[in-house]
Design an enzyme around this catalytic site. Structure first.
Site, PDB file in Angstrom:
ATOM      1  N   THR A 167       0.828  -1.210   0.000  1.00 38.50           N
ATOM      2  CA  THR A 167       0.000   0.000   0.000  1.00 38.50           C
ATOM      3  C   THR A 167       0.858   1.255   0.000  1.00 38.50           C
ATOM      4  O   THR A 167       0.583   2.188  -0.738  1.00 38.50           O
ATOM      5  CB  THR A 167      -0.932   0.015   1.241  1.00 38.50           C
ATOM      6  OG1 THR A 167      -1.636  -1.221   1.290  1.00 38.50           O
ATOM      7  CG2 THR A 167      -1.927   1.161   1.163  1.00 38.50           C
TER       8      THR A 167
ATOM      9  N   ASP B 167       9.832  -7.237   4.838  1.00 36.60           N
ATOM     10  CA  ASP B 167       9.325  -6.343   5.894  1.00 36.60           C
ATOM     11  C   ASP B 167       9.211  -7.076   7.230  1.00 36.60           C
ATOM     12  O   ASP B 167       9.445  -6.501   8.296  1.00 36.60           O
ATOM     13  CB  ASP B 167       7.987  -5.695   5.494  1.00 36.60           C
ATOM     14  CG  ASP B 167       6.916  -6.686   5.047  1.00 36.60           C
ATOM     15  OD1 ASP B 167       7.196  -7.904   4.917  1.00 36.60           O
ATOM     16  OD2 ASP B 167       5.765  -6.231   4.831  1.00 36.60           O
TER      17      ASP B 167
END
Ligand SMILES: Nc1ncnc2c1ncn2[C@@H]1O[C@H](COP(=O)(O)OP(=O)(O)OP(=O)(O)O)[C@@H](O)[C@H]1O
Ligand SMILES: CC(C)(CO)[C@@H](O)C(=O)NCCC(=O)O
Ligand SMILES: [K+]
Length: 255
Positions: A10, A109
């Site tokens: 995102t 991540d």
């Protein structure tokens, strides 16, 4: 100064560090259509607005879970900052032993979050990242990254409701006063927020049993961490900067 960049599905989050101090951070949308030059313009503008000179950036490190974005951001760094970024992936020292069946499969991540959490809080611990997906990452006291769980993110879950059910509207993610909603919006808010908090408590409870670590620490990060942490009993700490800190730490371990 170093520039750290985390490319998520995102958002692209950027941070400027001078030694261990985060001086600035920025959030851009992850746009698979944007070009090297378009990101170059954004970076140039952000730097100008914040009084950062391109020449002050000595190095860049990035992590990505969106493969097609890697080249765009990498080329942007080369063309507009004049630096080849260090990319979190195989060959990079993290200080963790990855116990995933195939370590290359773990999202960068998640590893970056785990590195920061171990450095700041020490294992055993669980990191919960409320991003596009919500991820749970488990690390034991010996820096073994054990794996974890991946669930649909709050944004995805909320979107699915209004996209798939004609009479359900798009809602603001606010905490309702009661769990028994007496209109559609309150009912959806109750379901999503209390349901999500319950999901976090449920998964963390099972992790604690499986790791036989009833008092392990649970750290949350990501845009909606505060909202859920206020309801989820199992979250001990919220650290919105975990991913940026992790990138800085990995950079220091590899330079
Ligand atoms: N106030 C909000 N209301 C509804 N949805 C939201 C809200 N804030 C964030 N979201 C949604 O939650 C998801 C996660 O947002 P967040 O900004 O935390 O992501 P992120 O950590 O940048 O994610 P990634 O790293 O995966 O890009 C996104 O799908 C976003 O659209
Ligand atoms: C789960 C996400 C999407 C969270 O950003 C990312 O970490 C990812 O694409 N991971 C790859 C799959 C895995 O971690 O097992
Ligand atoms: K993220």
């Amino acid at each position: 100064m170093i520039l750290v960049i985390d490319i998520g599905n995102t958002n692209i989050v950027l941070g400027i560090y001078r030694n261990r101090e985060l001086l600035h951070h920025f959030r851009l949308s992850t746009s698979r259509q944007s070009t090297v030059d378009e990101y170059g313009v954004l970076i140039h503008n952000l730097f100008t607005m914040s009084g950062i000179r391109i020449h002050d950036i000595e190095n860049v490190i990035m992590s990505s879970v969106v493969p097609p974005m890697v080249h765009v951001v990498e080329d942007m760094c080369i063309k507009y900052i004049g630096k080849q970024p260090m990319i979190v992936g195989p060959g990079i020292k993290t200080g963790l032993n990855l116990k995933y069946e195939n370590p290359r499969e773990v999202g960068a991540d998640r590893i970056v979050n785990a590195v920061a959490a171990v450095e700041i809080y020490h294992g055993p611990l669980v990191v919960v990242d409320f991003g596009t997906a919500t991820t749970f990452d488990c690390i034991d006291s010996k820096c073994n990254y054990l794996g974890g769980a991946i669930v649909p993110g709050i944004g995805i879950a909320t979107e699915a409701l209004y996209k798939r059910a004609s009479k359900l509207p798009r809602i603001e993610l606010e905490k309702p006063k009661k769990v028994i909603g007496r209109n559609t919006v309150h009912a959806m808010q109750a379901g999503i927020i209390f349901g999500y908090a319950g999901q976090v408590d449920g998964i963390v409870g099972r992790i604690k049993e499986e790791m036989q670590a009833p008092s392990l620490k649970v750290v949350a990060t990501g845009g909606l961490a505060d909202l859920i942490a206020s309801e989820a009993k199992s979250i001990d700490e919220v650290n919105p900067l975990l991913t940026l800190e992790g990138l800085r730490i990995i950079y220091e371990r590899n330079c």
